[in-house]
Write an enzyme that holds these catalytic residues in place. Structure first.
Site, PDB file in Angstrom:
ATOM      1  N   ASP A 163      75.056   1.699 115.394  1.00 33.94           N
ATOM      2  CA  ASP A 163      74.249   0.874 114.500  1.00 33.94           C
ATOM      3  C   ASP A 163      74.698   1.061 113.053  1.00 33.94           C
ATOM      4  O   ASP A 163      74.519   2.138 112.480  1.00 33.94           O
ATOM      5  CB  ASP A 163      72.777   1.255 114.648  1.00 33.94           C
ATOM      6  CG  ASP A 163      71.884   0.493 113.683  1.00 33.94           C
ATOM      7  OD1 ASP A 163      72.225  -0.665 113.370  1.00 33.94           O
ATOM      8  OD2 ASP A 163      70.860   1.045 113.252  1.00 33.94           O
TER       9      ASP A 163
ATOM     10  N   ASP B 221      75.465  -5.720 110.170  1.00 35.18           N
ATOM     11  CA  ASP B 221      74.667  -4.787 110.965  1.00 35.18           C
ATOM     12  C   ASP B 221      74.936  -4.957 112.458  1.00 35.18           C
ATOM     13  O   ASP B 221      74.489  -5.926 113.073  1.00 35.18           O
ATOM     14  CB  ASP B 221      73.187  -5.008 110.661  1.00 35.18           C
ATOM     15  CG  ASP B 221      72.278  -4.090 111.471  1.00 35.18           C
ATOM     16  OD1 ASP B 221      72.778  -3.141 112.094  1.00 35.18           O
ATOM     17  OD2 ASP B 221      71.056  -4.329 111.468  1.00 35.18           O
TER      18      ASP B 221
END
Length: 518
Positions: free
Chosen positions: A110, A303
């Site tokens: 992430d 992201d």
């Protein structure tokens, strides 16, 4: 005006619940401040542990860039190729060995958060967890930490332990680890990972930015360049498939076999998320004609933990209208655009030819130039499930956002993305695995002039979380001063107070105070 032809392959729009489409969760966007037990923030942790000594990488230059490496050294990029598994619907994960003796866990990659956290107790939605009692090298810091995401949250305890990566950097390293003891909507049914690896900057780390992040620890201990790169290979594949789609996380540099053509770089505007500057969007080659600040309100970030391309509401509405206007479909239910319905076609047909290309313009390192990354419909019209023997259903891989434009997996699956922290830039190159039926589904073109856009599309005021805390304290101080003044006024002797006459009385029916406090 020409009337678009009816679509022979569009058999139905399958109405479903929002939960059906959103069960394939969207991971962290904005991380909030930790909720400290007892009402007071925990003390900062400054942790810079030692590690197994390694020889310094001879190719780690001052600029932090590594394009290739000695296969027998600490960095062997080829050994990291295809070290990820997963899909865009549930994220891409890396196998990691934690503790002594090692416990194998799958860790979600992430780039939109900064904590390294793993399940620390049994959970019905995870198949494994890290048992700290079985590790002789685990050390608890005794500090509670809570992280909230746009979907889900968890609470745990901060500690340290030794980690190794079977398909990563050679060696063992002591890393900050949060063991998750409680969670809500974080571990979801069907996920195959047991923790999260936050690769953003320490500004987002919890409980404070003084906690050294996973990647900062690797850079310091392994002496690798301050750069990593990411490839996710799920283009055109079901977003809830077997979980065996490939991908690569290259720590310390760039692997040439993972991209084609040139790498185009855009500056990192702020070092918290990987915040970039978007200049404009095009649908089917037509500019949306929005003010460029609309694309960057309140930020635009890259992201990997977000499954979709998320757009601010005004931008999202413009994109949906442009796609509906330029597609070859006469009528489309609004539920498809909002994610509450799936569109289904016969399995023998490919609906992607009915939709336009989507292009995002990013500012180049040379501020007077830009480049564009484009995704074909194969990336944002995503297969999700089959019905019977004849139908294949798809979801819309773009959604609205209240606080950011997020370049998530929908876009990232088309590119090899380089997070060059040393030179404060994010790079994009076409990924060889971004192909469907042998044809590429992503493009990069440039340079283009930026004469038609503002010189700065990002607000000069960045409301980072520390700034919000300062503003909160300032407001509380102001309220305290006002309260003190009111108390003093109440304590003033009656002889000093004004004596009202009948003409001075304010009729209660006209009092603003009465209406303000309803």
């Amino acid at each position: 005006m020409r009337t678009p032809p009816a679509t022979p392959g569009l058999l139905l729009l399958l109405a479903g619940t929002v939960g059906l489409c959103q069960a394939l969760f969207s991971l962290p966007l904005r991380v909030s401040h930790p909720v400290a037990p007892g009402g007071s923030p925990p003390a900062p942790v400054v942790l810079r542990p030692g590690s197994v000594s390694r020889q310094q990488d001879p190719l780690a230059g001052e600029d932090g860039l590594a394009l290739a490496s000695d296969p027998v050294g600490t960095l062997n990029f080829l050994a990291m190729v295809e070290n990820l598994q997963g899909d865009s619907g549930r994220g891409y994960y890396l196998e990691m060995l934690i503790g002594t003796p090692p416990q194998a866990l799958n860790i979600l990659v992430d780039t939109g958060s900064s904590n390294f956290a793993v399940a620390g107790v049994p959970d019905p939605d995870v198949t494994s967890y890290f048992n700290t009692e079985l590790s002789s090298t685990y050390k608890s810091q005794g500090i509670d930490v809570t992280v909230k995401y746009s979907q889900g949250s968890w609470t745990g305890v901060l500690g340290t332990d030794v980690i190794t990566m079977p398909k990563g950097i050679d060696g063992s390293y002591v890393i900050n680890i949060a063991t998750i003891l409680e969670s809500e909507n974080f571990f979801l049914p069907g996920v195959k990972w047991h923790g999260i690896l936050g690769l953003a900057y320490d500004a987002l780390a919890k409980p404070s930015s003084s906690v050294e992040t996973f990647f900062d620890s690797l850079v310091r201990q392994a002496k690798i360049p301050n750069i990593f790169s990411l490839q996710m290979c799920g283009a055109g594949l079901p977003v809830s498939g077997s979980g065996t789609n490939g991908g690569s996380l290259i720590l310390g540099g760039i692997e040439p076999s993972l991209y084609k053509g040139d790498i185009w770089y855009t500056p990192i505007k702020e070092e918290w998320y990987y915040q970039v500057e978007i200049l404009k969007l095009e649908v089917g080659g037509l500019n949306l004609e929005l003010d460029c600040r609309e694309y960057n309100a309140d930020k635009a970030i890259v992201d990997s933990g977000t499954t979709l391309l998320r757009l601010p509401q005004k931008v999202f509405s413009a994109v949906v209208q442009a796609i509906a206007r330029t597609s070859l479909i006469q009528e489309f239910s609004s539920g498809f655009w909002t994610g509450s319905q799936l569109a289904c076609w016969d399995k023998t047909e490919r609906p992607w030819s009915l939709f336009p290309k989507l292009s995002i313009y990013l500012r180049d390192e040379n501020a007077s130039r830009s480049f564009r990354i484009s995704i074909l419909p194969q990336l944002y019209i995503q297969p999700i499930l089959g019905i019977g023997e004849n139908l294949q259903c798809y979801r819309f891989g773009i959604s609205s956002s209240t606080n950011a434009l997020v370049i998530g997996a929908t876009v990232m699956e088309g590119f090899y993305v380089i997070f060059d922290r040393a030179q404060r830039r994010v790079g994009f190159a076409v990924s060889p695995c971004a192909e469907v039926d042998g044809a590429p589904v992503s493009e990069i073109e440039g340079p283009f002039t930026t004469a038609d856009v503002a010189s700065n599309c990002v607000s000069s005021v960045s409301f980072h979380e520390p700034v919000l805390w300062i503003a909160s304290y300032a407001l509380m101080s102001l309220c305290g001063i006002i309260l003190l003044v009111l108390i003093i006024l109440l304590l003033i002797p009656p002889r000093c107070q004004h004596r009202y006459t009948d003409n001075d009385v304010v009729n209660d029916e006209s009092s603003l105070v009465r209406h303000r406090w309803k």
